[in-house]
Design an enzyme around this catalytic site. Structure first.
Site, PDB file in Angstrom:
ATOM      1  N   ASP A  75       0.843  -1.191   0.000  1.00  0.00           N
ATOM      2  CA  ASP A  75       0.000   0.000   0.000  1.00  0.00           C
ATOM      3  C   ASP A  75       0.883   1.247   0.000  1.00  0.00           C
ATOM      4  O   ASP A  75       1.667   1.467   0.917  1.00  0.00           O
ATOM      5  CB  ASP A  75      -0.912  -0.010   1.233  1.00  0.00           C
ATOM      6  CG  ASP A  75      -2.097   0.934   1.083  1.00  0.00           C
ATOM      7  OD1 ASP A  75      -1.896   2.083   0.646  1.00  0.00           O
ATOM      8  OD2 ASP A  75      -3.223   0.522   1.402  1.00  0.00           O
ATOM      9  N   SER A 125      -7.063   4.336  -1.642  1.00  0.00           N
ATOM     10  CA  SER A 125      -6.824   2.901  -1.557  1.00  0.00           C
ATOM     11  C   SER A 125      -8.078   2.062  -1.750  1.00  0.00           C
ATOM     12  O   SER A 125      -7.975   0.852  -1.976  1.00  0.00           O
ATOM     13  CB  SER A 125      -6.187   2.547  -0.203  1.00  0.00           C
ATOM     14  OG  SER A 125      -4.909   3.119  -0.090  1.00  0.00           O
ATOM     15  N   HIS A 355       2.167   8.671   5.020  1.00  0.00           N
ATOM     16  CA  HIS A 355       1.191   9.683   5.436  1.00  0.00           C
ATOM     17  C   HIS A 355       1.692  10.467   6.651  1.00  0.00           C
ATOM     18  O   HIS A 355       1.431  11.668   6.776  1.00  0.00           O
ATOM     19  CB  HIS A 355      -0.151   9.037   5.778  1.00  0.00           C
ATOM     20  CG  HIS A 355      -1.011   8.746   4.588  1.00  0.00           C
ATOM     21  ND1 HIS A 355      -1.287   9.686   3.622  1.00  0.00           N
ATOM     22  CD2 HIS A 355      -1.673   7.612   4.214  1.00  0.00           C
ATOM     23  CE1 HIS A 355      -2.085   9.158   2.700  1.00  0.00           C
ATOM     24  NE2 HIS A 355      -2.323   7.899   3.031  1.00  0.00           N
ATOM     25  N   HIS A 468      -1.257  11.004  -1.238  1.00  0.00           N
ATOM     26  CA  HIS A 468      -0.858  10.034  -2.258  1.00  0.00           C
ATOM     27  C   HIS A 468      -0.249  10.750  -3.457  1.00  0.00           C
ATOM     28  O   HIS A 468      -0.453  11.960  -3.649  1.00  0.00           O
ATOM     29  CB  HIS A 468      -2.070   9.235  -2.736  1.00  0.00           C
ATOM     30  CG  HIS A 468      -2.674   8.381  -1.674  1.00  0.00           C
ATOM     31  ND1 HIS A 468      -3.889   7.748  -1.819  1.00  0.00           N
ATOM     32  CD2 HIS A 468      -2.225   8.038  -0.436  1.00  0.00           C
ATOM     33  CE1 HIS A 468      -4.163   7.055  -0.731  1.00  0.00           C
ATOM     34  NE2 HIS A 468      -3.171   7.220   0.133  1.00  0.00           N
TER      35      HIS A 468
END
Length: 538
Positions: A75, A125, A355, A468
């Site tokens: 991820d 995501s 993040h 992102h």
């Protein structure tokens, strides 16, 4: 301690120190030898020729049916993260790092995946998980539903559900599993079994009254009801499975970890009751996990934390299993099925590290996922197992600054800024919590511990949470029909290839039955043996 005991202890300590010194000298010798070799043009030419010979073997395509299919999802593992993780892996082994190979680097086929959501240039995501698991592009924030479903609008769910490759595999008689370092009802794993217009509806305690009244189900509930016989489930997320205010088994005094369910249901208890006569086991810590013999387990539910699992650098090795350990147990359980298995593995906290602006946490998570890929490779064969490694999206993470060969990946660039005359780290973020001004100017990073596990790398734009990135991500693949993952592809193409290789879902027309088993044009056993040997040696 008596005199003899002290003597033994001192001898042991001296032997350990001596061994460390010998290893350090060996590493230095190897490093110096490599430096000298690299000055010789023949070193590079011979390396290229070896690589060319390996590449020529790929002309004999592996067209077997994929009995087993494994998807490793990093991820937030964009290409810069892969490169930086490669360097970190090497440096953890005492090497420069740049020349190191990740396990995924050894995969023979690499493609690029276009990650946008149907309504987002830079994706999230949930919509991406729907693409690479269900084969359909979707809106940001939604899982297991088509783009006709609108985020947070419950009444747009019905009729827009899309199923995943996990369900296709289960319907075909394969065993299926989910392993993640996040909550098992987080965005990535939830797209494998849930149909939800809001990724944040973890339990009914997180849902608006209107959605509940309209009949929408929370994601935790769907985990146990939509596909009730998922063989292996491991990750975090305990608190979403228990009635509100139920104390957590591991942290009974911490109310933030209490159960969150409004409906009063104990989903773990219900699962345990249903599976007690089916060789099903529930575990919540590493000790209990390793007390099980996989040969005697057909169903496993492992929930090791109330929410996400800790970062690998902070993991309590007594209570929480690593991703590699979970993958090891999962495959040993799933592979007992003669029809094969499908396994989804998520290195989910790579994303969380980025993040938070904590590159060191993110990169160590990526290295741990690579260890899990190595372990999976040892437990399976490229003859009958298609393994795919990819990411859902990237991050605004970068590293640069003309750093010298072997520079610590978390270290400083060798130059000062020619604008503010201050040093800067090689790793930087385009935005995030690392934006810091001190006395009206950029923070001088030489005054802080920039190699600390939780150091937040400097960012260009201040945000409480880094975002992102929108660029393409890599797809690495090996095994049957892995060559179909090539070029630049839409992200939703991935599960269609995996299903085609395994003769499941809608992709069956090219298969023919031989003694009750699906079959394609098989490569010869000799070639399969050569491929396996080559893989182990390389």
């Amino acid at each position: 301690m008596n005199r003899e005991g002290v003597s033994v202890l001192l001898t042991t300590l001296f032997s350990g120190l001596l061994l460390l010194c010998v290893l350090a000298l060996l590493c230095k010798h190897v490093f110096l030898r490599l430096v000298e070799q690299e000055k010789d043009p023949d070193f590079w030419k011979e390396w290229a020729q070896r690589t060319l010979k390996n590449a020529l073997t790929l002309q004999d395509l592996n067209k077997n049916v994929a009995k087993n299919i494994i998807l490793f999802l990093g991820d937030g593992m964009g290409v810069p993260t892969v490169t930086a993780a490669r360097i970190l892996k090497g440096q953890l082994s005492g090497q420069n790092g740049e020349e190191t190979q990740l396990e995924m680097d050894k995969f023979p086929y690499v493609a690029l995946s276009k990650t946008y959501n149907t309504n987002a240039q830079v994706p999230d995501s949930a919509g991406t998980a729907t693409a690479y698991l269900c084969g359909v592009k979707a809106n940001e924030g939604t899982v297991g539903v088509s783009a006709a479903a609108v985020k947070s609008q419950c009444n747009t769910t019905r009729g827009n559900e899309v199923t995943s490759i996990l369900k296709w595999a289960k319907d075909a008689g394969k065993s299926v599993g989910i392993v993640t370092t996040t909550r098992v009802n987080h965005a990535t794993p939830s797209a494998a079994y849930a149909h939800c217009v809001d990724r944040d509806w973890y339990s009914d305690g997180d849902m608006p009254a209107e959605a509940l009244q309209s009949g929408c189900k929370d994601i935790a509930r769907q985990l146990f009801e939509n596909i009730p016989d998922i063989d292996v489930i491991m990750g975090g997320g305990r608190r979403n499975m228990y009635p509100r205010n139920t104390p957590d088994v591991e942290y009974p005094g911490d109310k933030k970890h209490n159960g969150t369910r409004k409906d009063g249901r104990n989903l773990v208890g219900e699962w345990t009751d249903r599976m007690k006569d089916k060789r099903g086991y529930y575990v919540w810590n590493r000790k209990d996990l390793f007390s099980l013999n996989p040969n005697n387990v057909d169903y496993l539910l492992g929930l090791f934390e109330p929410a996400d699992l800790p970062y690998e650098l902070e993991r309590n090795k007594e209570t929480d299993p690593s991703l590699t350990e979970m993958v090891d147990v999962a495959i040993k359980i799933l592979r007992k099925n003669e029809r094969g298995f499908y396994l989804l593995v998520e290195g989910g906290r790579i994303d969380h590290g980025h993040h938070d602006g904590k590159a060191k946490q993110a990169l160590h998570e990526a290295v741990e996922m690579d260890r899990a890929i190595t372990r999976a490779g040892l437990l399976t064969s490229i003859y009958d197992t298609l393994t795919v490694v990819t990411a859902d999206h990237s991050h605004v993470f970068s590293f640069g600054g003309y750093t010298h060969r072997g520079n610590s990946i978390f270290g400083l660039a060798p130059i000062m800024s020619d604008i503010d005359q201050k040093p800067f780290t090689s790793i930087l973020y385009g935005n995030g919590p690392g934006f810091k001004f001190v006395n009206g100017a950029r923070e001088n990073v030489s005054t802080v511990d920039y190699e600390h596990n939780n150091y937040q790398a400097q960012a260009a734009v201040p945000l409480s949470m880094e975002t992102h990135g929108g660029e393409d991500v890599a797809i690495f693949s090996k095994g049957p029909l892995a060559h179909l993952l090539h070029g630049v592809q839409e992200q939703h193409y991935i599960p269609h290839v995996m299903a085609y290789a395994a003769c499941i879902g809608q992709n069956k027309d090219h298969c023919h039955t031989n003694s009750g088993s699906p079959s394609l044009s098989h490569i010869s056993p000799t070639l399969a043996l050569l491929l396996s040997v080559k893989w182990l040696l390389c």
